[in-house]
Structures are given as structure tokens and as C-alpha cells.
Motif scaffolding. Structure first.
Motif: not given
Length: 794
Positions: A682-697
Motif C-alpha cells: 500500500p502507498d498511503d501518499s497517493q489519492t484513492p484514484r491513483n492508488a486504484a490505478a496502481r493496483i490495477v496496473r
């Protein structure tokens, strides 16, 4: 699965593969399954300690503590605090068990029974080696030195074993060490970066950097292994190597232990019987009034493979001052003490010492060793009988026919060791035994009928010119031709007795010699003889004489022989006292060897088990059960924790705005933890939208699962940033859909890792640490502040 976890599993596998060399030494082999489970728990404890992470010394200490607790629960829970925590009594009990195991190792032949002492030595030894291997190879990342404890484990087994499959155990142990080296090499190469990561291979693609070195390492390893295995076979002049099954001497070490090999003493027996000149071998002066029964026994043959009889490999010890009571001999059987002085000819060189059976003491010069099972003496590293003069104290056991007929069934352990016949034995042997002994009421009558069949009624003829015979049909051919000498008769009767369930073995030595005018007995080459010994509980190993015109027929096999079952009161048992005993004594009819196998049924043993209320108290049973649940549940606790947390986060919630917001944030946390379990930190520094894109990628999710991830992220942004958040339905189903997608994109090891060892379970440690910090703050805040009154000196 991470490289270090893979290396830990390989280290555990290498330890178990090396421990397979111990399989021929102990029977049954069920200890290996127990050792495998305990090594797995030990490895898991090390993996958990490294994941926290703990310092290296603390990791080793944690594994050692877990190992001690496991050994306590398995072997000494009755001597531990609450059945789990070891105390002073626990370590004393471990010492007693190890001493018992050491005694059992020196007492039993291979394969030794799995007594509690031997089991502790074997399982505990494997765990100690496993701890050292894991420490070197995984904790300190140095797999090469880890081969030393593996080699020590194999060497101990190879030094004691002398079987035809020794090369197989060497191959298994070497393959385990090779696997460990390859796993460490792969782990080191993978740390150089993605170029060594072993990307997915496609047709026409070049080998990645990690595949080529690993494949080369495999080739080199297998080549070296092949050289180590096959060069000794290609060069017969090399002796005493790793795969050499025999040694130059019969004993090893400092004389306090060792083994004797299964050398067949029958090679020269036929030649001795056919010599032209009967040369004197031994001169005997004895205190016995009747020398017609003075058989001199060299060795017993108890290993029957269907082709021949031979002495099994036995452990040997130093010669005791006083020999123990013979196996199975009770105090009710009459016996007298006989003292004999025996002198061997200067040219007669025999590795075994000829003695009357059963001996109770021997005085002999030289380096001789004692084999407890057969009660024989064997020379150590070149020692033989040439020119020796020695004194033997023995027992002249005089059972009656009534005592032999009333003998109870042999113990289970005795039957297991001495009634085995190979499946290749022709069926005619057992069939003939049943026909000859038909109508017998007990084993004694069966034995007498077998003896009479060979010596009197069967039409057999004594002939030393007949070949000994080889192969599985040798006994069947002898029964058909009915011609042979003592080897044929003793082999056949012992084999037929075993088919009837009578423990039997063959003794080799000398029949009674010829009395001389000076009072001595002359024993010559032509007195060489072999005879069967059958075991009767309460009497022990008993001689029979099936060979016609040879030796003497035992008096207890003649039906009209008078006898008495009353013991000789002039011969009290050793250590007997006229005072009444305060405790029940163990019967001499059950020797220590069998008592260690729990093969003896005795009233005193039953009384020792039954105490007070008939068993352990209920609270002790409850503690044992609780300890067992803890041992089982501990490895599964991360999985159980994650399932409980997942159910709570995705479960029902209040329909109020505050309840919806809390539920949405909990679902998001479950989504990020699920991705974490599959390797996406997990990367708490990112916004939920960017964190979601990171998980999908990073997760390589399909469009459907990706849409579910973004839907949960949108709901979180509504909760965090919208003035009036809109509730979103079906968020729990979205997380379940994403979890299923992760399971479909990763391999089986990653799925198992996410299920049984989820990375997000570390939140428990974090929560405990935070709770401890808050508790310290509250305690500090509640503590009153002490102020010194003004003007008071400090």
C-alpha cells in the motif's frame, strides 16, 4: 513466494532428505513423518521471525525456543509445567531418555525398535540439524557451510548402516544439498535486478540471465554427483570409500561400541567335516560331570533371506564382568553353574570365541567385544582365538518337558524378529511342517515332531559330500532328496519352525568332543556342527538336534524323561534377598531387551499403569488438549485473522450516513490489504484514484475487476471530499470480484501465500504496538506529580 521463503523450504527439504539415511537403522519408519511436521513448524517459526523482522541472533533464539517447546510437548509433556513449559524435571527426563536411547542403541541390532529413547535421539537430532542448516543457509545467507551438518547427519547413518541401498541414501542426501545450493544461487542472482528475474519466456526469446546460470549449475552438480557415485564402481582398487559397505575390522571406535558385519561362518564348515585328518581345535577342561551335552557355540544365525542363514549386523560393547540373564530364562527352570577352561590350537584362528551357551562370565586376554543379543564374543580388528586360553562360566539349563509344553506364547517382539520368513520361501516348506506336526497341542510338541522327523522317522541320511545348496529352492530340494549334513538339517528345521510361529535361529560351533584320559575333552575339526535353537518363553533359547548320528539328543525332548518343574533352591537368583520385597519385581522370563519394547505382559506393569482414579486428572487432559489446539492453530492464525477481519469489513453496517462512511472506508482498507496480500504494497501518499490505478496496473487485472477497483475508489472519494456523499451499493461484491481476479492472475504459491501467510496480518503487530504506547501514555498521565515543599532540603 519470496526468495528467502523458497530458500527456507529448500533447507527444510534438504534436512529431511539427509535424514532419510537413518531409515534403515530404526523400525518402524513412522518417526520420519513426525520429524517432517516438527521441522516444518521450526521452519515456519524462522520465517515468521525474519518477517517481523527480528535480529539474526533473536531469530535463531526464537527457533530454538519453538524447537524446545515442541520436543517438550511431544516427549515430556507429563514432566513439563502445564504440559508445555519445560522445567527442571523436564530436562532431567530428557537426560534419562537420552541415556535410555544410548543403552538401546548399544543393545539392539539394526533395525532397532523405535523405543522412546531412540525416537528422541532420532527426531531431536533431525531438529537440531534442521535448526543449524536453517540458521546457516537462510538466516545468515550462507548455504555452502550448511552442507557440514547435512554431511554429519548422513555420516552417522552411513557409519552404522551396512545395507545394499546405502548408495540410494547418499544420492538423496546429495540431491538435497544440491537443491539448497541452487536455491541460494537463484536467490542471489534475483537480487541483481529485473534482468535476472526470469521473465516469461516466449518462442524465439533468448534465455533470461537467471535461467542460464541455474541450468549450468544443475549440470555441474549432477556431473559431480555422478562422478562421486560411479567412480568407486569403475575403480575396484579403491577401498574403504564412501559407498564401501564393509570395513577391515568387526568393531569401530574405542572399543566401547561398534558393529559386527554379517559374515557367514559356514564357508569352512563343510571343509572341516571332510578333512582327512581330524586335527584338535580346542582342549576343554570342565567342571561338568556330563560332557555329552557340552556344545561349544561360536555364533548364532538369525537373518534368514530364503537362500541361507547368516548373523545379522549387531552392535557390540565392551565385555561385561557378569553377563545378564539369558533372554527368556525364568527362575523356575533348574540350572547349574559350569566352569570351563578352553585352550585353542596355535593354528586355529577364529574371529568368534567358542563358548558353552548360555555364558555368564568370560576371562580372556586380548581385544574382544561382546554382542548382547547372541551373547557371543567377537575379536576386534584382527583379534582371534589363535593360541588363546580362556575361562568361561556358563549355565547348564535343565528344563523339563512339562515346562516346555506349558510355555506361553512368545512375545510379539520375539515373534516379529525371529519368525520372519521371506515370501520367496517355497510353499512346500510350510506345508511339510504342518503335515509333520499335525495334531500337536503346543509349540513344544511341534518342535519334538520336527526333530524326530529329521533324525528318526523321515528317512533322512547324513552325508557330508552333498553340496550345501544355494538359491530359494535349497531347503525344498533337501526335503525331496533327504540327504545332507548338519547345515541342511538345522536350516530346514529352523525355517519350518518359523512357519509354525516358533521363534528359531541356527547356532554354529562344535558338538561335544571326545573325553581324554587326563580329564580334558578334545574337540576336533570333524566336531564342527550347526544346530537349531528354538525359543520358549520362560526357558529361553533351547537346543534341538535334528541331525542323525551327530551330537546328543536333548533329554527334554524324550517323552519318558523324568523331570521336575520345582526350581533348584540351592541356586537363588542373583541379588535375591530373604527379606520380603516392598515392590513387585520384574520376571526374569522377560529380558530387558523386550521390556524396552513394551512386549512383556506382567501384572506389575499393569499395576504400575493403574493409579488412583485410573488415569490422569481431567485438568491435565484439558491442558493437553488446549496445548494441542495451540500447536495446530498457531500456524493457521494469520489466515484465521484475515478471514475474521474480512468478514467484519464487508459485513452489515448501519444505514446512517456515519455508518455508510465507516463501511466505505473499511471496504477500501480491505481492498488495499487484499492487494498487499498478493504482493502490492500500500502507498498511503497517493489519492484513492491513483492508488486504484496502481493496483490495477501492478496486479494485471482484467477490465471488469479494474472497474470494481475504481468504483470502490470513487466511493471513498465521495466520503472524503463530497459535501453530501452518495452511498454506493455493492462495494463488498466489488472487493470479492477483485480477490477472485487476483487468484486467477497469480500462481499457486502466491495464492497459498496470500491465504495462509497474508502480508497484511502484520497490522496485528502494529495495533499491539500502538496500544502499548497509548497505555504507557495513560499510565504516565494518571501518575501523580510529586512536588517538593518550598524550603525543604533535597
Amino acid at each position: 513466494m519470496s526468495g528467502r521463503a523458497r530458500l527456507a523450504l529448500t533447507a527444510a527439504a534438504a534436512t529431511l532428505m539427509a535424514s532419510c539415511a537413518l531409515l534403515p537403522l530404526v523400525s518402524p519408519s513412522t518417526w520420519l513423518f513426525q520429524a517432517a511436521f516438527l521441522v516444518a513448524v521450526q521452519t515456519g517459526a524462522g520465517a515468521a521471525a525474519r518477517r517481523v523482522p527480528l535480529a539474526r541472533p533473536l531469530t535463531v533464539a526464537a527457533q530454538a525456543l519453538v524447537t524446545l517447546l515442541m520436543l517438550t510437548v511431544v516427549f515430556a509433556r507429563g514432566h513439563a509445567i502445564a504440559g508445555v513449559v519445560p522445567g527442571p524435571d523436564t530436562f532431567r527426563y530428557f537426560g534419562d531418555l537420552l541415556q535410555q536411547g544410548s543403552d538401546d542403541v548399544s543393545r539392539y541390532a539394526i533395525p532397532a525398535p523405535l523405543t522412546p529413547g531412540i525416537r528422541l535421539m532420532v527426531v531431536g537430532g533431525v531438529l537440531v540439524v534442521g535448526l543449524v542448516v536453517d540458521t546457516l543457509a537462510v538466516t545468515f545467507r550462507s548455504a555452502a557451510p550448511a552442507g557440514l551438518p547435512l554431511l554429519a547427519l548422513y555420516s552417522v547413518a552411513a557409519g552404522l548402516s551396512d545395507g545394499p541401498s546405502d548408495w540410494l541414501w547418499f544420492l538423496v542426501a546429495a540431491a538435497g544439498y544440491l537443491m539448497l545450493l541452487l536455491a541460494e544461487g537463484r536467490d542471489r542472482l534475483s537480487q541483481w535486478g529485473r534482468v535476472f528475474g526470469g521473465a516469461a519466456r516466449t518462442p524465439g526469446a533468448q534465455e533470461s540471465g537467471v535461467v542460464a546460470p541455474v541450468r549450468t549449475g544443475r549440470r555441474i552438480g549432477f556431473a559431480v554427483l555422478g562422478v562421486a557415485l560411479f567412480v568407486p564402481f569403475a575403480m575396484p582398487s579403491i577401498q574403504g570409500g564412501l559407498l564401501d559397505g564393509t570395513g577391515a575390522g568387526v568393531g569401530v571406535g574405542n572399543g566401547n561400541g561398534g558393529t559386527i558385519s554379517a559374515v557367514n561362518p559356514l564357508v569352512s564348515l563343510r571343509d572341516s567335516l571332510n578333512v582327512d585328518e581330524d586335527r584338535q581345535v580346542l582342549s576343554v577342561r570342565t567342571s561338568s560331570d556330563d560332557v555329552s551335552d557340552l556344545y561349544l557355540r561360536i555364533v548364532s544365525l538369525d537373518d534368514f533371506d530364503g537362500t541361507t542363514w547368516k548373523p545379522a549386523q549387531r552392535h557390540i560393547t565392551g565385555v561385561p564382568n557378569t553377563f545378564p540373564t539369558p533372554a527368556g530364562l525364568s527362575g523356575d527352570v533348574r540350572r547349574t553353574t559350569v566352569k570351563s577352561t578352553i585352550s585353542a590350537a596355535d593354528w586355529y584362528a577364529q574371529d568368534w570365541l567358542p563358548m558353552p551357551y548360555p555364558p555368564s562370565g568370560v576371562k580372556v586376554a586380548g581385544t574382544w567385544r561382546y554382542e548382547p543379543v547372541g551373547m557371543t564374543l567377537v575379536g576386534d580388528h584382527g583379534q582371534n582365538t589363535r593360541g588363546e586360553t580362556y575361562q568361561v562360566t556358563s549355565l547348564d539349563v535343565q528344563p523339563t518337558a512339562e515346562q516346555l509344553a506349558a510355555a506361553p506364547e512368545p512375545t510379539a517382539a520375539m515373534k516379529k524378529d525371529y519368525t520372519k520368513v521371506p515370501s520367496s520361501l517355497p510353499s512346500v516348506v510350510a506345508q511339510t511342517a504342518k503335515e509333520v506336526t499335525a495334531g500337536s497341542a503346543n509349540h513344544y510338541e511341534e518342535a519334538v515332531k520336527l526333530q524326530d522327523y529329521f533324525a528318526v522317522t523321515g528317512g533322512f541320511q547324513y552325508d557330508t559330500q552333498v553340496e550345501v545348496g544355494r538359491g530359494e529352492g535349497a531347503i525344498a530340494n533337501f526335503l525331496k532328496q533327504k540327504r545332507g549334513f548338519c547345515v541342511h538339517f538345522s536350516f530346514a528345521m529352523a525355517a519350518m519352525a518359523r512357519t509354525l510361529g516358533i521363534p528359531a535361529r541356527v547356532a554354529v560351533g562344535f558338538a561335544p568332543g571326545t573325553p581324554q584320559a587326563d580329564g580334558t575333552v578334545s574337540v576336533g575339526l570333524k566336531d564342527a556342527h550347526a544346530w537349531p535353537e528354538l525359543y520358549f518363553e520362560g526357558v529361553g533359547w533351547t537346543r534341538f538336534e535334528p541331525t542323525p548320528t551327530r551330537g546328543t539328543t536333548p533329554s527334554y525332548t524324550v517323552s519318558d524323561t523324568p523331570g521336575s518343574s520345582v526350581p533348584d533352591e540351592t541356586l537363588p537368583s542373583k541379588g535375591a534377598s530373604a527379606a520380603p520385597s516392598a515392590s513387585a519385581s520384574q520376571s526374569e522370563s522377560c529380558p530387558a531387551q523386550l521390556r524396552r519394547q513394551d512386549a512383556c505382559a506382567s501384572p506389575s506393569a499393569a499395576a504400575a499403569v493403574q493409579s488412583g482414579d485410573g488415569g490422569p486428572p481431567w485438568w491435565q487432559l484439558a491442558l493437553w488438549a488446549l496445548g494441542g489446539l495451540v500447536v495446530v492453530a498457531l500456524p493457521l492464525s494469520p489466515m484465521l485473522y484475515r478471514q475474521q477481519v474480512r468478514a467484519r469489513r464487508l459485513g452489515a453496517h448501519d444505514r446512517t450516513p456515519a455508518g455508510v462512511a465507516a463501511h466505505t472506508l473499511a471496504v477500501w482498507l480491505e481492498l488495499t490489504d487484499t492487494a498487499w496480500d498478493f504482493g502490492i504494497l500500500p502507498d498511503d501518499s497517493q489519492t484513492p484514484r491513483n492508488a486504484a490505478a496502481r493496483i490495477v496496473r501492478l496486479g494485471g487485472l482484467d477490465p471488469v475487476a479494474g472497474a470494481s477497483v475504481h468504483r470502490v475508489a470513487d466511493a471513498v472519494e465521495q466520503v472524503l471530499y463530497a459535501p453530501r456523499p452518495r452511498p454506493t451499493a455493492g462495494l463488498g461484491d466489488d472487493v470479492r470480484r477483485v480477490t477472485a481476479a487476483f487468484n486467477g492472475t497469480v500462481g499457486v504459491p502466491s495464492r497459498l501465500r496470500a491465504l495462509f501467510a497474508p502480508r497484511s496480518a502484520v497490522r496485528v503487530v502494529w495495533a499491539a504496538s500502538a496500544g502499548r504506547a497509548r497505555l504507557r501514555e495513560r499510565v504516565a498521565a494518571a501518575r501523580p506529580t510529586l512536588r517538593k515543599p518550598s524550603g525543604q532540603e533535597g
